[in-house]
Design an enzyme around this catalytic site. Sequence first.
Site, short mmCIF file in Angstrom:
data_model
loop_
_atom_site.label_atom_id
_atom_site.label_comp_id
_atom_site.label_asym_id
_atom_site.label_seq_id
_atom_site.Cartn_x
_atom_site.Cartn_y
_atom_site.Cartn_z
N THR A 108 4.15 0.52 -2.86
CA THR A 108 3.91 0.25 -4.29
C THR A 108 4.99 0.88 -5.16
O THR A 108 5.28 0.38 -6.24
CB THR A 108 2.53 0.77 -4.73
OG1 THR A 108 2.50 2.20 -4.60
CG2 THR A 108 1.42 0.17 -3.91
N GLY A 150 -2.75 -0.86 -2.94
CA GLY A 150 -3.68 0.13 -2.44
C GLY A 150 -3.06 1.51 -2.37
O GLY A 150 -1.83 1.66 -2.37
N ILE A 157 0.83 -1.19 0.00
CA ILE A 157 0.00 0.00 0.00
C ILE A 157 0.87 1.26 0.00
O ILE A 157 1.97 1.26 0.56
CB ILE A 157 -0.96 -0.02 1.21
CG1 ILE A 157 -2.01 1.10 1.12
CG2 ILE A 157 -0.21 0.04 2.52
CD1 ILE A 157 -3.16 0.94 2.14
N CYS A 158 0.38 2.30 -0.66
CA CYS A 158 1.02 3.61 -0.68
C CYS A 158 2.49 3.52 -1.10
O CYS A 158 2.81 3.05 -2.18
CB CYS A 158 0.86 4.27 0.69
SG CYS A 158 1.37 6.00 0.76
N GLY A 159 3.40 4.00 -0.29
CA GLY A 159 4.81 4.06 -0.65
C GLY A 159 5.43 2.72 -1.00
O GLY A 159 6.39 2.67 -1.78
#
Length: 207
Positions: A111, A160, A107-109
């Site tokens: 990715t 995400g 999720i977030c960073g």
Amino acid sequence: MINVYNYVLDTLSDWELGYVTAELHSRRYFKKQSPNVSMKTVGPTRESITTMGGLTVTPDITVDEVISQPSAVLLLPGADTWNDPKHTPIIEKATEFIQCGATVAAICGATTTLAETGVLDARIHTSNSLEFLKMVCPNYKGEQYYKNVKAMADGGLITGSSAGGLLFARIVLEKLDVFAEDTLEAWYNYFNTGDAKYFYTLMQTLE
């Protein structure tokens, strides 16, 4: 037994994995026939890390103790420190997980690191935005596979955005099959809307 490995690193975004780790640890809404779940925190070393919220977490194990097997799950949270080379081993482990049929949920960073190393080049995925990935990941070539949604799954890969923690959790819980279908639906609807009727429905699914 499902082994869930929760990677922890400095500046970890506390809220992004909060829903999924709370439910997997507490088991409060698990269905009776759910598989056993073991959840461990994993670090590049055993040194404590400090989350973005100021919490101190001491990893249970290090990356070299993570066992790749199809039933395992690797949770990768957002953080501002993913560009540190010391996190390379966990990304290599994530690739190993995907290759063996295990689940990787980023999720977030997190990715961005997958994008930069080519993991997202041929898999449907999401992140904070397509522009975000293209800006911070010069080697990213997966634009055609990007979807503008809060969270999604492509087989064993779950991705995400920073605003997608709840939906991200729902997808992970569904993948692990630890909630009954009606329990998961009511759980998600309650936390998504705050409408008390869904909480009552949730309680009824457990009777």
